[in-house]
Design a protein around this motif. Structure first.
Motif, mmCIF file in Angstrom:
data_model
loop_
_atom_site.group_PDB
_atom_site.id
_atom_site.type_symbol
_atom_site.label_atom_id
_atom_site.label_comp_id
_atom_site.label_asym_id
_atom_site.label_seq_id
_atom_site.Cartn_x
_atom_site.Cartn_y
_atom_site.Cartn_z
ATOM 1 N N VAL A 295 0.833 -1.204 0.000
ATOM 2 C CA VAL A 295 0.000 0.000 0.000
ATOM 3 C C VAL A 295 0.867 1.253 0.000
ATOM 4 C CG1 VAL A 295 -1.745 1.305 1.270
ATOM 5 C CG2 VAL A 295 -1.888 -1.193 1.175
ATOM 6 N N VAL A 296 1.857 1.293 0.883
ATOM 7 C CA VAL A 296 2.719 2.472 0.990
ATOM 8 C C VAL A 296 3.485 2.700 -0.306
ATOM 9 C CG1 VAL A 296 4.718 3.438 2.190
ATOM 10 C CG2 VAL A 296 2.910 2.324 3.496
ATOM 11 N N ASP A 297 3.989 1.646 -0.912
ATOM 12 C CA ASP A 297 4.692 1.791 -2.190
ATOM 13 C C ASP A 297 3.762 2.345 -3.268
ATOM 14 O OD1 ASP A 297 6.999 0.838 -1.061
ATOM 15 O OD2 ASP A 297 6.767 -1.209 -1.810
ATOM 16 N N GLY A 298 2.499 1.937 -3.233
ATOM 17 C CA GLY A 298 1.532 2.457 -4.202
ATOM 18 C C GLY A 298 1.206 3.922 -3.973
ATOM 19 N N LEU A 299 1.332 4.380 -2.719
ATOM 20 C CA LEU A 299 1.053 5.781 -2.399
ATOM 21 C C LEU A 299 2.225 6.700 -2.723
ATOM 22 C CD1 LEU A 299 -0.683 5.320 1.080
ATOM 23 C CD2 LEU A 299 -1.800 6.024 -1.036
ATOM 24 N N LEU A 300 3.399 6.110 -2.973
ATOM 25 C CA LEU A 300 4.605 6.918 -3.167
ATOM 26 C C LEU A 300 5.252 6.658 -4.535
ATOM 27 C CD1 LEU A 300 6.199 6.422 0.385
ATOM 28 C CD2 LEU A 300 4.723 8.286 -0.395
ATOM 29 N N PRO A 301 4.532 6.945 -5.617
ATOM 30 C CA PRO A 301 5.157 6.800 -6.943
ATOM 31 C C PRO A 301 6.259 7.841 -7.129
ATOM 32 C CG PRO A 301 3.043 7.899 -7.153
ATOM 33 C CD PRO A 301 3.150 7.460 -5.713
ATOM 34 N N THR A 302 7.198 7.562 -8.007
ATOM 35 C CA THR A 302 8.330 8.466 -8.213
ATOM 36 C C THR A 302 8.127 9.444 -9.369
ATOM 37 O OG1 THR A 302 9.394 6.801 -9.632
ATOM 38 C CG2 THR A 302 9.976 6.795 -7.284
ATOM 39 N N HIS A 303 7.089 9.231 -10.208
ATOM 40 C CA HIS A 303 6.958 10.056 -11.413
ATOM 41 C C HIS A 303 5.605 10.752 -11.539
ATOM 42 C CE1 HIS A 303 10.756 8.458 -12.758
ATOM 43 N NE2 HIS A 303 10.302 7.208 -12.681
ATOM 44 N N GLU A 304 4.799 10.759 -10.476
ATOM 45 C CA GLU A 304 3.530 11.478 -10.551
ATOM 46 C C GLU A 304 3.094 11.920 -9.154
ATOM 47 O OE1 GLU A 304 0.052 9.342 -11.694
ATOM 48 O OE2 GLU A 304 0.669 7.496 -10.696
ATOM 49 N N ASP A 305 2.240 12.926 -9.132
ATOM 50 C CA ASP A 305 1.722 13.452 -7.869
ATOM 51 C C ASP A 305 0.563 12.580 -7.400
ATOM 52 O OD1 ASP A 305 0.900 14.926 -5.721
ATOM 53 O OD2 ASP A 305 0.142 16.621 -6.880
ATOM 54 N N ALA A 306 0.678 12.022 -6.192
ATOM 55 C CA ALA A 306 -0.356 11.133 -5.663
ATOM 56 C C ALA A 306 -1.077 11.771 -4.479
ATOM 57 C CB ALA A 306 0.264 9.801 -5.253
ATOM 58 N N SER A 307 -1.080 13.095 -4.402
ATOM 59 C CA SER A 307 -1.645 13.773 -3.228
ATOM 60 C C SER A 307 -3.127 13.476 -3.038
ATOM 61 C CB SER A 307 -1.424 15.285 -3.341
ATOM 62 O OG SER A 307 -1.978 15.787 -4.546
ATOM 63 N N LEU A 308 -3.885 13.317 -4.133
ATOM 64 C CA LEU A 308 -5.311 13.049 -4.010
ATOM 65 C C LEU A 308 -5.555 11.671 -3.393
ATOM 66 C CD1 LEU A 308 -8.105 14.202 -4.556
ATOM 67 C CD2 LEU A 308 -8.042 13.160 -6.824
ATOM 68 N N LEU A 309 -4.804 10.679 -3.851
ATOM 69 C CA LEU A 309 -4.955 9.334 -3.290
ATOM 70 C C LEU A 309 -4.463 9.299 -1.841
ATOM 71 C CD1 LEU A 309 -5.809 6.437 -4.002
ATOM 72 C CD2 LEU A 309 -3.438 5.973 -4.633
ATOM 73 N N ILE A 310 -3.415 10.036 -1.540
ATOM 74 C CA ILE A 310 -2.891 10.096 -0.173
ATOM 75 C C ILE A 310 -3.912 10.725 0.758
ATOM 76 C CG2 ILE A 310 -1.135 11.196 1.277
ATOM 77 C CD1 ILE A 310 0.831 10.792 -1.048
ATOM 78 N N SER A 311 -4.604 11.751 0.288
ATOM 79 C CA SER A 311 -5.637 12.374 1.123
ATOM 80 C C SER A 311 -6.771 11.390 1.411
ATOM 81 C CB SER A 311 -6.189 13.631 0.435
ATOM 82 O OG SER A 311 -6.867 13.296 -0.772
ATOM 83 N N ARG A 312 -7.049 10.506 0.457
ATOM 84 C CA ARG A 312 -8.054 9.460 0.687
ATOM 85 C C ARG A 312 -7.578 8.465 1.737
ATOM 86 N NH1 ARG A 312 -11.108 6.371 2.099
ATOM 87 N NH2 ARG A 312 -12.749 5.234 0.990
ATOM 88 N N PHE A 313 -6.272 8.244 1.797
ATOM 89 C CA PHE A 313 -5.703 7.282 2.734
ATOM 90 C C PHE A 313 -5.625 7.828 4.161
ATOM 91 C CE2 PHE A 313 -1.856 5.403 4.751
ATOM 92 C CZ PHE A 313 -2.264 4.074 4.781
ATOM 93 N N GLN A 314 -5.727 9.137 4.324
ATOM 94 C CA GLN A 314 -5.504 9.738 5.645
ATOM 95 C C GLN A 314 -6.477 9.233 6.710
ATOM 96 O OE1 GLN A 314 -2.958 11.433 6.657
ATOM 97 N NE2 GLN A 314 -2.053 11.505 4.614
ATOM 98 N N GLU A 315 -7.650 8.789 6.315
ATOM 99 C CA GLU A 315 -8.596 8.284 7.324
ATOM 100 C C GLU A 315 -8.050 7.053 8.033
ATOM 101 O OE1 GLU A 315 -11.882 5.472 5.556
ATOM 102 O OE2 GLU A 315 -11.810 7.299 4.334
ATOM 103 N N TYR A 316 -7.232 6.268 7.335
ATOM 104 C CA TYR A 316 -6.638 5.088 7.968
ATOM 105 C C TYR A 316 -5.518 5.468 8.928
ATOM 106 C CZ TYR A 316 -9.100 2.581 4.247
ATOM 107 O OH TYR A 316 -10.062 2.088 3.404
#
Length: 517
Positions: free
Chosen positions: A146-167
């Motif tokens: 999950v963490v690796d999927g949230l931290l891509p190296t070539h694109e901004d994943a801030s929207l998906l990370i904000s979805r993950f914040q509830e966890y």
């Protein structure tokens, strides 16, 4: 609808009879297609399938053997089925991890939520052998996907990370996410040979900056996974395990930030880190002094980064006895024309006011600050002047030896006669005490009446009570304008002659030939 009905029938067949186990491939294959609708339907079906298999304990428990070797080995038919199905579960997890990088956000979100559902189920129904009853487990390897999927190296994943914040509100999830982030940063940044990765580092910051750390151990009461000692039949939360105590939580938090900050950051990210460091990071570290190297380097960079580093340095100096050589020399060098215009102006002057509050500072040092601030005030906007003039007056109240700058008969009247050396970096060599505050006298003729009135205060003896400048630190030009607009004009009686003729003069010849009507 036909596609969903076919998937539902396949799911029912796989769960209903082991003879239909091979039909699980019909559920996994759509995860590799391009159509988001097909992927979503397949992901939901796989979630129900493997969720049910985990609850029914029909997946192999323990180190997973190679599939071909296991099927040809001496395992029982039951174990062979469980090993085979466990491999399909692993395939599903791998596909979902890849789908977290899909172009459609709906697919990313569903992949994330499905994986987190598996995290919760694996924690309740572990796939590793437990040697002792009541041993607390957590699927760290699955969470790493999950963490690796949230931290891509070539694109901004801030929207998906904000979805993950509830966890991240769960104490156990937060603990293991911080450990996973620490490992990820070490691995990824090592491969780049310290070269900044803007997207990756921004994603890491987006994930770790909102972390809401507990202030004490009694606040650690929210857990995704609740396991119990079966022998005692008493539910036991993860907080009862030694590794989840509050101190260990802070240690993991500290290690994560130190690992992240030891690598070179993009300039924009440097500023974002420094903005939150003093109140969201330092208070939750076991050893805040470990940030000394990062902050001293940031303070030496110059510009806005140095201004922002002041907050963290202030905490280390006042609360943790940090010794910073030539601190005031560096602070003095930060005074340039931009300080009256940067958006961090209020924070900078608040901290500068604190650093200059000691009555034990030498007069030459305070005089150098007063002179440089006064010289820069000549080109400052009115909203900054209304703050800096009371600021200078407060320095005079704290350091009476500097009042010679105000009461100096025959002192310099302009810049050409001023002995003060503006370009000198060393305050002791600036000759500030030999000068006078002709700059403030010049401001008494300022076009803004409030500035002229504030500057005229130095013509009188100063009161002993310091001015409260807290309300002026964030004063803006729009607030000044609104204040002027809201002022009620006072009617002033005037004497005038009524206009007559074209040019309004008495006995005007034009009045005989032209009329204003």
């Amino acid at each position: 609808m036909a596609r969903e009905a076919a998937l539902a029938a396949c799911l029912e067949a796989v769960l209903g009879s082991r003879s239909s186990a091979n039909r699980v491939f019909e559920l996994l294959e759509p995860l590799a297609v391009r159509e988001p609708e097909d992927i979503v339907s397949a992901a939901r079906t796989c979630s129900r399938l493997f969720g049910a298999l985990l609850e029914r304990r029909e997946l192999f428990v323990g180190p997973l053997p190679d599939q071909d070797a296991a099927l040809a080995g001496d395992y029982s038919a039951e174990d062979k089925y469980r090993i085979w199905m466990r491999h399909r579960y692993r395939d599903c997890v791998g596909c979902l991890g890849e789908l977290m990088g899909h172009e459609a956000f709906q697919v990313k979100e569903l992949a994330l939520c499905t994986l987190m559902k598996f995290v919760e189920l694996e924690a309740q129904y572990p796939l590793i052998k437990i040697e002792w009853k009541g041993t607390l487990t957590f699927p760290c390897d699955l969470l790493k996907v999950v963490v690796d999927g949230l931290l891509p190296t070539h694109e901004d994943a801030s929207l998906l990370i904000s979805r993950f914040q509830e966890y991240m509100e769960y104490d156990d999830v937060r603990y293991f996410v911080m450990k996973a982030v620490t490992a990820s940063v070490g691995q990824v940044m090592q491969k780049t040979k310290e070269r900044p990765l803007p997207f990756y580092q921004q994603n890491v910051f987006s994930l770790i900056s909102p972390i809401n750390m507990p202030n004490k151990e009694s606040e650690m009461v929210k857990f995704m996974v609740k396991q119990g000692y079966r022998a005692l039949s008493v539910p036991v939360c993860l907080t009862h395990c030694l590794q989840f105590c509050f101190k260990a939580h802070k240690q993991v938090f500290e290690k994560m930030w130190l690992t992240f900050l030891k690598h070179k950051l993009p300039t924009g990210l440097y500023k974002k880190v420094l903005v939150i460091l003093h109140d969201s990071v330092l208070p939750y570290m076991n050893e805040p002094t470990l940030m000394m190297d990062f902050l001293t380097v940031a303070y030496g960079i110059g510009g806005a980064i140095s201004l922002l580093a002041l907050n963290g340095l202030f905490i280390l100096i006042h609360q943790h006895n940090l010794e910073y050589p030539d601190f005031y020399k560096k602070l003095y060098s930060l005074l340039d024309p931009s300080i009256y215009h940067v958006k961090y102006r209020a924070r900078f002057f608040h901290l500068t006011d604190l650093f200059l509050s000691s009555s034990h500072l030498p007069a030459y040092l305070v005089a150098a600050f007063i002179k440089r601030l006064s010289r820069l005030a000549l080109t400052a906007p009115p909203e900054a002047l209304l703050m800096i003039i009371p600021f200078i007056c407060n320095l005079f109240r704290r350091h009476p030896a500097c009042r010679v700058l105000v009461h100096r008969p025959g002192g310099p009247a302009d810049m050409s006669e001023d002995p003060y050396v503006m370009e000198e970096e060393e305050p002791s060599k600036s000759r500030a005490l030999e000068s006078s505050l002709w700059e403030i006298q010049s401001l008494q003729n300022h076009y803004h009446p409030d500035v002229a009135k504030a500057a005229a205060v130095l013509n009188q003896s100063l009161s002993e009570m310091e001015d409260d400048i807290s309300g002026l630190l964030e004063l803006s030009a729009s607030e000044l304008f609104d204040k002027e607009v809201k002022k009620k004009a006072v009617d002033v009686p005037l004497e005038f002659e009524q206009v007559r003729g074209l040019f309004g003069k008495k006995n005007d010849i034009f009045a005989e030939h032209f009329s204003l009507d």
